[in-house]
Design an enzyme around this catalytic site. Sequence first.
Site, PDB file in Angstrom:
ATOM      1  CB  ILE A  59      -4.474  -7.874   7.624  1.00 60.18           C
ATOM      2  CG1 ILE A  59      -5.391  -8.085   6.413  1.00 60.18           C
ATOM      3  CG2 ILE A  59      -5.003  -8.635   8.850  1.00 60.18           C
ATOM      4  CD1 ILE A  59      -5.488  -9.538   5.940  1.00 60.18           C
ATOM      5  CB  ALA A 111      -0.949  -0.001   1.202  1.00 57.42           C
ATOM      6  CD  GLU A 121       5.645  -0.173  -1.689  1.00 61.11           C
ATOM      7  OE1 GLU A 121       6.548  -0.044  -0.827  1.00 61.11           O
ATOM      8  OE2 GLU A 121       4.617  -0.859  -1.487  1.00 61.11           O
ATOM      9  NE  ARG A 131     -14.191  -3.314   6.484  1.00 56.06           N
ATOM     10  CZ  ARG A 131     -14.756  -4.045   7.429  1.00 56.06           C
ATOM     11  NH1 ARG A 131     -14.784  -5.348   7.331  1.00 56.06           N
ATOM     12  NH2 ARG A 131     -15.306  -3.494   8.491  1.00 56.06           N
ATOM     13  CG  HIS A 161       4.740  -2.210   9.143  1.00 56.23           C
ATOM     14  ND1 HIS A 161       5.647  -1.297   8.642  1.00 56.23           N
ATOM     15  CD2 HIS A 161       4.221  -2.860   8.082  1.00 56.23           C
ATOM     16  CE1 HIS A 161       5.677  -1.401   7.324  1.00 56.23           C
ATOM     17  NE2 HIS A 161       4.826  -2.340   6.962  1.00 56.23           N
TER      18      HIS A 161
END
Length: 147
Positions: free
Chosen positions: A68, A41, A43, A113, A74
Amino acid sequence: MKILVIEARYYTAISDALLDGALDALQAGKADITKVTVPGALEIPHVISMAEAAKCGYDGYVALGCVIRGETTHYDYVCGESARAIMDLAVNQQLAIGNGIITVENEDQAWARAKKDKKDKGGFAANAALKMIKIRSELQSSKGGAA
């Protein structure tokens, strides 16, 4: 209209589900679609910035990915920084970006989702990008009138 879909492939199967929904929505909107894959994500905003700097002529962007929560902080950095960078690009450069980076606690939430027959966040992000392109066009043609 020309759309760049940037998808993070960290969670491959979930990414496939997000992409499936996005492509359906973009094809329904008769978009000319280019797809780029990135590792994660963080990038995604970088690719949007590179495409703009290269003057590729995209009308909008669809950002797809899944983060997740794990055992470390992080997760917080990836979620916050990817969302912030996408918002900065959208606001500062008036870009039409559909943010379909889902941020969840576990894989079950991710699937709920991502799947088209559930919340279809990939399709939602694609439709958001298409709507923002339309709004921008209407505002430009009306010189600031309501969309």
